[in-house]
Structures are given as C-alpha cells and as structure tokens.
Design an enzyme around this catalytic site. Sequence first.
Site, PDB file in Angstrom:
ATOM      1  N   GLY A 105      27.839 -10.172  12.538  1.00 51.21           N
ATOM      2  CA  GLY A 105      29.280 -10.020  12.725  1.00 51.21           C
ATOM      3  C   GLY A 105      29.675 -10.056  14.198  1.00 51.21           C
ATOM      4  O   GLY A 105      30.849 -10.266  14.529  1.00 51.21           O
ATOM      5  N   SER A 106      28.722  -9.854  15.090  1.00 50.28           N
ATOM      6  CA  SER A 106      29.019  -9.811  16.527  1.00 50.28           C
ATOM      7  C   SER A 106      28.898 -11.183  17.173  1.00 50.28           C
ATOM      8  O   SER A 106      29.344 -11.397  18.317  1.00 50.28           O
ATOM      9  CB  SER A 106      28.039  -8.875  17.239  1.00 50.28           C
ATOM     10  OG  SER A 106      27.771  -7.746  16.468  1.00 50.28           O
ATOM     11  N   ILE A 127      19.668  -3.041  11.065  1.00 48.29           N
ATOM     12  CA  ILE A 127      18.526  -2.652  10.211  1.00 48.29           C
ATOM     13  C   ILE A 127      18.274  -3.687   9.121  1.00 48.29           C
ATOM     14  O   ILE A 127      17.224  -3.697   8.494  1.00 48.29           O
ATOM     15  CB  ILE A 127      18.741  -1.268   9.547  1.00 48.29           C
ATOM     16  CG1 ILE A 127      19.921  -1.290   8.563  1.00 48.29           C
ATOM     17  CG2 ILE A 127      18.896  -0.171  10.582  1.00 48.29           C
ATOM     18  CD1 ILE A 127      19.932  -0.105   7.596  1.00 48.29           C
ATOM     19  N   ASP A 128      19.240  -4.581   8.874  1.00 49.95           N
ATOM     20  CA  ASP A 128      19.186  -5.437   7.681  1.00 49.95           C
ATOM     21  C   ASP A 128      18.169  -6.585   7.752  1.00 49.95           C
ATOM     22  O   ASP A 128      17.826  -7.159   6.728  1.00 49.95           O
ATOM     23  CB  ASP A 128      20.572  -6.054   7.415  1.00 49.95           C
ATOM     24  CG  ASP A 128      21.614  -5.000   7.102  1.00 49.95           C
ATOM     25  OD1 ASP A 128      21.239  -3.927   6.602  1.00 49.95           O
ATOM     26  OD2 ASP A 128      22.804  -5.253   7.359  1.00 49.95           O
ATOM     27  N   ARG A 163       7.895  10.377 -14.802  1.00 44.96           N
ATOM     28  CA  ARG A 163       9.281   9.898 -14.812  1.00 44.96           C
ATOM     29  C   ARG A 163       9.399   8.514 -14.182  1.00 44.96           C
ATOM     30  O   ARG A 163       8.451   7.998 -13.593  1.00 44.96           O
ATOM     31  CB  ARG A 163      10.156  10.836 -13.977  1.00 44.96           C
ATOM     32  CG  ARG A 163      10.428  12.155 -14.627  1.00 44.96           C
ATOM     33  CD  ARG A 163      11.242  13.024 -13.688  1.00 44.96           C
ATOM     34  NE  ARG A 163      11.706  14.229 -14.358  1.00 44.96           N
ATOM     35  CZ  ARG A 163      12.392  15.196 -13.770  1.00 44.96           C
ATOM     36  NH1 ARG A 163      12.687  15.109 -12.488  1.00 44.96           N
ATOM     37  NH2 ARG A 163      12.798  16.249 -14.450  1.00 44.96           N
ATOM     38  N   ASN A 172      22.664  -5.060   3.248  1.00 45.82           N
ATOM     39  CA  ASN A 172      23.833  -5.927   3.096  1.00 45.82           C
ATOM     40  C   ASN A 172      23.492  -6.994   2.069  1.00 45.82           C
ATOM     41  O   ASN A 172      23.189  -6.657   0.949  1.00 45.82           O
ATOM     42  CB  ASN A 172      24.260  -6.481   4.467  1.00 45.82           C
ATOM     43  CG  ASN A 172      25.702  -6.919   4.446  1.00 45.82           C
ATOM     44  OD1 ASN A 172      26.412  -6.687   3.468  1.00 45.82           O
ATOM     45  ND2 ASN A 172      26.152  -7.553   5.505  1.00 45.82           N
TER      46      ASN A 172
HETATM   47  O1  F6P Z   1      24.641  -3.710   8.528  1.00 41.86           O
HETATM   48  C1  F6P Z   1      24.068  -2.461   8.449  1.00 41.86           C
HETATM   49  C2  F6P Z   1      24.537  -1.734   7.217  1.00 41.86           C
HETATM   50  O2  F6P Z   1      23.909  -0.470   7.207  1.00 41.86           O
HETATM   51  C3  F6P Z   1      24.303  -2.452   5.885  1.00 41.86           C
HETATM   52  O3  F6P Z   1      22.993  -2.332   5.426  1.00 41.86           O
HETATM   53  C4  F6P Z   1      25.319  -1.767   5.013  1.00 41.86           C
HETATM   54  O4  F6P Z   1      25.706  -2.628   3.957  1.00 41.86           O
HETATM   55  C5  F6P Z   1      26.456  -1.504   5.953  1.00 41.86           C
HETATM   56  O5  F6P Z   1      25.931  -1.540   7.262  1.00 41.86           O
HETATM   57  C6  F6P Z   1      27.140  -0.178   5.741  1.00 41.86           C
HETATM   58  O6  F6P Z   1      28.203  -0.092   6.608  1.00 41.86           O
HETATM   59  P1  F6P Z   1      29.046   1.225   6.862  1.00 41.86           P
HETATM   60  O7  F6P Z   1      28.223   2.151   7.688  1.00 41.86           O
HETATM   61  O8  F6P Z   1      30.250   0.738   7.568  1.00 41.86           O
HETATM   62  O9  F6P Z   1      29.326   1.824   5.513  1.00 41.86           O
END
Ligand code: F6P
Length: 325
Positions: A105-106, A127-128, A163, A172
């Site tokens: 996104g950046s 982290i994704d 279980r 994401n």
């Molecule tokens: O992009 C990092 C992330 O942690 C994704 O894994 C997750 O979908 C999203 O950001 C969550 O974003 P927020 O912290 O805005 O809920």
Amino acid sequence: MIKKIGVLTSGGDAPGMNAAVAGVVKAASAKGIEVYGIKDGYKGLVNGWIEKIDVDFAQEILTRGGTALGSARLPEFKEEAVRQVAVDNLKKAGIEALVVCGGDGSYMGAQRLTEMGINCVGLPGTIDNDIVSSDYTIGFDTALNTIVEAIDRIRDTMQSHNRAAVVEVMGNHCGDLALYAGTATGCEVISTSESQLTEEEICQQVKVLAEAGKRSVIVLVSEKLYDANKLAEKVEAVSGYVTRATILGHTQRGGIPTAMDRYLAITSAIYAVEQLANGNGGVYVGLDGNKLVARDIDSTLNMPRKDKSQEIATIRLLNAQFKNK
Ligand code: F6P
C-alpha cells in the site's frame, strides 16, 4: 551528494521496522547525511511532523517491536494536492530524499513522490510476506515465530483433551504465514488464500482423521476466508471432536523482532541509503535469492505472485498421515 534524508514507516506495523529506521540512520550518518524521522507515515509528511533523529535514537529503538516513528494508513495520499503538501513540507525542511518502510500500500505513494522530485526508496515492511518483489519481508519471520509458538501451545492442550482446533492467522490475501506455520507445526488441515478449501472439504478431512482415531487435529486457516468460530462449530458437528477456535489477531504484529528480521531490515536499510546517495529513486529494495536488489516500483507492481499450490498440496498430504498407537 545529498545532505538530508527522511525516513517513515507506513501501513500495518511490522517487527523490524525500528531496526530498518536504525539502519537508515546509522548508514546515513556514516556518510555525513542527516536523517529526519517522519511521524505516522504519509500522514506525518502532510502534517509536517518531521524531526531530526540521530544514532543514539537508532541504537535505542533497534531491538524494539512496533514502530517508534508510528504508522498510519492515508488513502487521501492518492490525491496529488495532498501529496503536494507533503512535498512542500519536505522541501521546507531541506529534505531531498526519503526511505519508506511499508507494505504494498505504500508503493504508489513512494512512486508518486519520486515523480514529484523527491527520490524515494522503499523497504518491504509487513508481516504478510505479500510483496512479490522480495522473497521475504521485514516482520514476516517474527510473526511466523509468534504463530508457531501459539500453535505448539494449542497442540499441547488439544492433544491432552482429544480435541480439534481451528486457528486463524493474518496475511491479508497472502497465505505464506499459514503455509510456513502449518509446515513448521504439522497442521493436519491448511487452507490459505491461494489454495482455499471449502468448509465442507475441511469438515470432511477432519472427519476422516477422527474416524481413524487421531488424537488431535489442527485446522490452520488464513484470515478473511471463514468465520473461525462458525467453522469450529461445523467441524465439531461433522467430526465429533470438541473443537475450539483461536483467532491470533494482532498478537502476530507485535513483539521483539527476531534476529533474521533485524538483519534483513538493517542490511536492506544500508542498501537503501546507498541507492539514495547514488541519486537513485522510485525503487523498492527486495531479497532475491539471498541477494539484495532494487527494482523499479512500476515493475514490482506488475510482478506475478509465485504459485505455491504444489507446495501446499505436498504439505497437506504429509501432515494428514499418522500412525495409530
Ligand atoms: O498488513 C498487515 C496486516 O496485519 C494484515 O495481515 C491484516 O489483514 C491487516 O494488516 C490488519 O489491519 P488493521 O491492523 O488495520 O486491522
């Protein structure tokens, strides 16, 4: 030679972002370049939240989780008028170039700022692990280790009580956290964004294991695919296992960065400063087969994602095997 550069962290925070900022400060300082920290990402650029940072600050934050500079998501940065305010603020402060640490996104913001005269170099911080132009992203290893530790703990209690568990992880729209964690912990059922199982398929797979007498089962799923609690109810109804759901959520984003994340962050930061010192901009740094590269942002945006379906299929097959004692 440039004299002043800025650094910001953008998008979801990731462990190792502080190490990246520290690396930028140390590498720039060694070249006699001043570094300015921008608070809260592009939002801080627009609001003029710009402050000089030094090597003492760098050393202080190097090992910490989160991002000391702060981060934010600013959709308005797509508008040229908003970006112009940012460029004016940078020029007012005499800042000629910028390091941006963040997720995909950046990228666009960094590209547009470069077109507007501020050379930007990006560092893959998320982290994704969803930045196609880099084998690994800063923060992925730490999040992965957090997940693995959590699943190991969940396994202890599921095994004790005969279980099943549904565990949901972030990513994401990228399944790497699920794939790597599922591989490292032997999860019997894995469903990722790129290789999604239907709820019925998951229930059936767990049922087969239950009927064969498996003591515990862990169903690992990527976020945004199912309602984990409802899925656990369905698994329980079909398989007969008492089934609990755990959504790991933002525990995955925090924590002290691993050595690998710090190493990737610092070496990438040194490389980014080299790029800026050489007058290069509009590029994102990435790891390509253990080698750092700087790729044009434009080209990285169009790179296809690696197909990992075969890898997932293999792990699924291996992890579903067991021998009843
Ligand atoms: O992009 C990092 C992330 O942690 C994704 O894994 C997750 O979908 C999203 O950001 C969550 O974003 P927020 O912290 O805005 O809920």
